[in-house]
Design an enzyme around this catalytic site. Structure first.
Site, mmCIF file in Angstrom:
data_model
loop_
_atom_site.group_PDB
_atom_site.id
_atom_site.type_symbol
_atom_site.label_atom_id
_atom_site.label_comp_id
_atom_site.label_asym_id
_atom_site.label_seq_id
_atom_site.Cartn_x
_atom_site.Cartn_y
_atom_site.Cartn_z
ATOM 1 N N SER A 78 -20.338 18.997 62.169
ATOM 2 C CA SER A 78 -20.120 17.632 62.649
ATOM 3 C C SER A 78 -19.524 17.553 64.054
ATOM 4 O O SER A 78 -19.943 16.696 64.847
ATOM 5 C CB SER A 78 -19.250 16.859 61.661
ATOM 6 O OG SER A 78 -19.932 16.656 60.446
ATOM 7 N N LYS A 84 -14.252 12.157 48.905
ATOM 8 C CA LYS A 84 -14.977 10.905 49.138
ATOM 9 C C LYS A 84 -14.511 9.767 48.222
ATOM 10 O O LYS A 84 -14.476 8.608 48.637
ATOM 11 C CB LYS A 84 -16.485 11.138 49.008
ATOM 12 C CG LYS A 84 -17.029 12.040 50.106
ATOM 13 C CD LYS A 84 -18.528 12.224 50.014
ATOM 14 C CE LYS A 84 -19.015 13.131 51.136
ATOM 15 N NZ LYS A 84 -20.482 13.266 51.147
ATOM 16 N N ASP A 131 -20.497 -2.743 50.546
ATOM 17 C CA ASP A 131 -21.077 -2.833 49.207
ATOM 18 C C ASP A 131 -21.481 -1.461 48.700
ATOM 19 O O ASP A 131 -21.297 -1.149 47.520
ATOM 20 C CB ASP A 131 -22.290 -3.768 49.220
ATOM 21 C CG ASP A 131 -22.907 -3.919 47.835
ATOM 22 O OD1 ASP A 131 -22.223 -4.442 46.938
ATOM 23 O OD2 ASP A 131 -24.062 -3.485 47.644
ATOM 24 N N ASP A 142 -24.107 8.386 53.688
ATOM 25 C CA ASP A 142 -24.813 9.536 53.127
ATOM 26 C C ASP A 142 -26.223 9.182 52.677
ATOM 27 O O ASP A 142 -27.188 9.884 52.992
ATOM 28 C CB ASP A 142 -24.037 10.113 51.939
ATOM 29 C CG ASP A 142 -22.869 10.987 52.358
ATOM 30 O OD1 ASP A 142 -22.914 11.542 53.477
ATOM 31 O OD2 ASP A 142 -21.918 11.131 51.571
ATOM 32 N N GLY A 178 -26.273 15.786 39.597
ATOM 33 C CA GLY A 178 -24.882 15.571 39.961
ATOM 34 C C GLY A 178 -24.532 14.099 39.871
ATOM 35 O O GLY A 178 -25.402 13.224 39.989
ATOM 36 N N GLU A 186 -22.031 14.156 30.965
ATOM 37 C CA GLU A 186 -23.013 13.076 30.877
ATOM 38 C C GLU A 186 -22.372 11.699 31.018
ATOM 39 O O GLU A 186 -22.977 10.771 31.559
ATOM 40 C CB GLU A 186 -23.783 13.172 29.564
ATOM 41 C CG GLU A 186 -25.011 12.274 29.532
ATOM 42 C CD GLU A 186 -25.838 12.454 28.267
ATOM 43 O OE1 GLU A 186 -26.740 11.631 28.044
ATOM 44 O OE2 GLU A 186 -25.578 13.402 27.504
ATOM 45 N N TYR A 229 -26.620 22.728 53.409
ATOM 46 C CA TYR A 229 -27.531 23.277 54.414
ATOM 47 C C TYR A 229 -27.093 24.688 54.774
ATOM 48 O O TYR A 229 -25.974 25.112 54.474
ATOM 49 C CB TYR A 229 -27.589 22.395 55.661
ATOM 50 C CG TYR A 229 -26.254 22.234 56.369
ATOM 51 C CD1 TYR A 229 -25.876 23.097 57.401
ATOM 52 C CD2 TYR A 229 -25.372 21.216 56.016
ATOM 53 C CE1 TYR A 229 -24.657 22.951 58.045
ATOM 54 C CE2 TYR A 229 -24.154 21.057 56.657
ATOM 55 C CZ TYR A 229 -23.802 21.931 57.670
ATOM 56 O OH TYR A 229 -22.595 21.782 58.304
#
EC number: 1.1.1.25
Length: 281
Positions: free
Chosen positions: A22, A71, A83, A108, A133, A160, A227
């Site tokens: 970044s 996050k 939102d 994201d 995920g 789950e 990545y």
């Protein structure tokens, strides 16, 4: 006598964070758009995100990107949230305002969709998508994926109940887009998806791919949100089963471009920067 004001200061906070590209990406964005900024990495203790955020803001920080595993914390600590952030309960972009408020955004999913649809040239409309995920990374991309009107999105997670909660938080949006949105066990998520998106840290942790091989078919786009070396295990698995692997480098650049636009009011040339960054790896 001419005085030059100090550049606005930004950072990325995470744990780990030393691998992050970044700082280079945002420095390049600033160079190409004529903006004056400074951007650094900040390794934050697992129990120290709130303090790190407060210290950075108090020192005059203008904004920060937030990566794993903070996050959800970023969304919770913000004064105002978009939102997308409210639905996901996760934020990756924070802006510190002069009045002391903290504004949260999640770029994201916008970055993921741009990389899949624009850079990879794979349409999502009418497709069957598996999202592996249900943590902050997955939560941040689900609404923009739904906005593309795929036929079905299946969320599969080791716990789950967490997948079910994520699906429930987006049920109204799925209904409005006429998308089948479901949560299934990670060991039995279905077969033959058009697109499989790995939003877990399994590759980063050196773990095995958490879903069965049958989720793939010939030509499936298998996308790891990591990545570089962190995505290699997933990509090797996908390639071995006839899928088309793609790492998350394009998502990284595209979500960074969205964050840069939030902070600076200017949309940088993401495609150029992605090409330059890919050439470095």
């Amino acid at each position: 006598m001419t005085t030059t004001s100090a550049p606005d200061v930004y950072c990325v906070m995470g744990h780990p964070v030393e691998h992050s590209r970044s700082p280079w990406i945002h420095a390049r964005f600033a160079e190409l758009t004529g903006q004056r900024i400074a951007y650094t990495r900040r390794l934050v203790p697992l129990d120290g995100f709130a303090r790190a955020l407060a210290d950075f803001a108090a020192a005059g920080g203008a904004g920060c990107n937030v990566t794993v595993p903070f996050k959800h914390d970023a969304a919770r600590l913000a004064t105002h949230a978009s939102d997308r952030v409210r639905r996901a309960g996760a934020a990756n972009t924070l802006s510190f305002r002069a009045d002391g408020t903290v504004h949260a955004e999640n770029t994201d999913g916008l970055g993921l969709v741009a990389d899949i649809v624009v850079n990879a040239g794979v349409a999502l409309a009418g497709r069957d998508v598996l999202l592996v995920g249900a943590g902050g990374a997955a939560a941040g991309v689900l609404a923009p994926l739904l906005d593309q009107a795929p036929r079905r999105i299946t969320v599969a997670n080791r716990t789950e109940a967490r997948a079910q909660a994520l699906v429930q938080a987006h049920a109204d949006l799925a209904a409005s887009r006429q998308v089948v949105l479901e949560a299934l066990p990670i060991g039995q998520p279905g077969t033959g998806f058009d697109v499989v998106i790995n939003a877990t840290a399994s590759s980063l942790a050196g773990g095995e791919v958490p879903v069965p091989d049958t989720v793939l078919r010939e030509g499936t786009l298998a996308y790891d949100m990591m990545y570089g070396p962190a995505a290699q295990g997933f990509m090797d698995w996908a390639r071995a089963h006839g899928a088309v692997p793609r790492d998350g480098l394009g998502m990284l650049v595209e979500q960074a471009a969205e964050a840069f636009a939030v902070w600076r009011g200017v949309r940088p040339p993401a495609a150029q920067v992605l090409q330059e960054l890919r050439a470095q790896l």
